[in-house]
Write a protein that holds these residues in place. Structure first.
Motif, short mmCIF file in Angstrom:
data_model
loop_
_atom_site.label_atom_id
_atom_site.label_comp_id
_atom_site.label_asym_id
_atom_site.label_seq_id
_atom_site.Cartn_x
_atom_site.Cartn_y
_atom_site.Cartn_z
N MET A 176 0.82 -1.20 0.00
CA MET A 176 0.00 0.00 0.00
C MET A 176 0.86 1.26 0.00
N ALA A 177 2.00 1.21 0.67
CA ALA A 177 2.85 2.38 0.76
C ALA A 177 3.52 2.69 -0.56
N VAL A 178 3.80 1.67 -1.38
CA VAL A 178 4.47 1.89 -2.66
C VAL A 178 3.60 2.69 -3.62
N PRO A 179 2.32 2.31 -3.83
CA PRO A 179 1.48 3.13 -4.72
C PRO A 179 1.29 4.56 -4.20
N LEU A 180 1.23 4.70 -2.88
CA LEU A 180 1.07 6.04 -2.32
C LEU A 180 2.31 6.89 -2.59
N MET A 181 3.50 6.31 -2.41
CA MET A 181 4.74 7.04 -2.69
C MET A 181 4.83 7.38 -4.17
N ALA A 182 4.46 6.42 -5.03
CA ALA A 182 4.50 6.68 -6.47
C ALA A 182 3.54 7.81 -6.82
N GLY A 183 2.37 7.80 -6.24
CA GLY A 183 1.39 8.87 -6.50
C GLY A 183 1.91 10.22 -6.04
N LEU A 184 2.54 10.26 -4.88
CA LEU A 184 3.10 11.53 -4.38
C LEU A 184 4.23 12.02 -5.28
N MET A 185 5.05 11.10 -5.75
CA MET A 185 6.15 11.50 -6.64
C MET A 185 5.60 12.05 -7.96
N ILE A 186 4.57 11.43 -8.49
CA ILE A 186 3.95 11.92 -9.73
C ILE A 186 3.34 13.30 -9.49
N ALA A 187 2.67 13.44 -8.34
CA ALA A 187 2.05 14.73 -8.02
C ALA A 187 3.13 15.82 -7.89
N GLN A 188 4.23 15.49 -7.24
CA GLN A 188 5.32 16.47 -7.11
C GLN A 188 5.90 16.83 -8.46
N THR A 189 6.03 15.86 -9.33
CA THR A 189 6.55 16.12 -10.68
C THR A 189 5.62 17.04 -11.45
N VAL A 190 4.33 16.77 -11.37
CA VAL A 190 3.35 17.61 -12.09
C VAL A 190 3.38 19.03 -11.54
N VAL A 191 3.41 19.17 -10.22
CA VAL A 191 3.45 20.51 -9.61
C VAL A 191 4.75 21.22 -10.00
N GLY A 192 5.86 20.49 -10.00
CA GLY A 192 7.13 21.08 -10.38
C GLY A 192 7.13 21.56 -11.82
N LEU A 193 6.58 20.74 -12.71
CA LEU A 193 6.50 21.15 -14.12
C LEU A 193 5.59 22.35 -14.29
#
Length: 87
Positions: free
Chosen positions: A1-18
């Protein structure tokens, strides 16, 4: 469960950064345009002031932009009264 959550947060951070980078690039482009417009306006105002100062100088000295009379005035010409000029 923690892996998909971390992946989702990383994607969200990438989108916000872009998104932040895009907004920053747009703002930088706008500032560059505004700076260029301000520079053109300042140049135009300086040219107008320079022309006005030149006209005022020419009118007050009678030199008309030709400084030859001020550098080496002849008898009865330039900024000296007759008899006071260089021979």
């Amino acid at each position: 469960m923690a892996v998909p959550l971390m992946a989702g947060l990383m994607i969200a951070q990438t989108v916000v950064g872009l998104g932040t980078q895009v907004v920053g690039a747009v703002q930088q482009h706008k500032m560059a345009e505004e700076n260029q417009k301000a520079q053109e306006k300042a140049t135009k105002e300086w040219e107008q002031q320079k022309a006005a100062l030149t006209a005022q100088f020419s009118a007050s000295t009678g030199l008309g932009g030709n400084l030859g009379g001020a550098v080496s005035p002849q008898m009865g010409q330039g900024g000296f009264p007759p008899g006071m000029g260089y021979a």
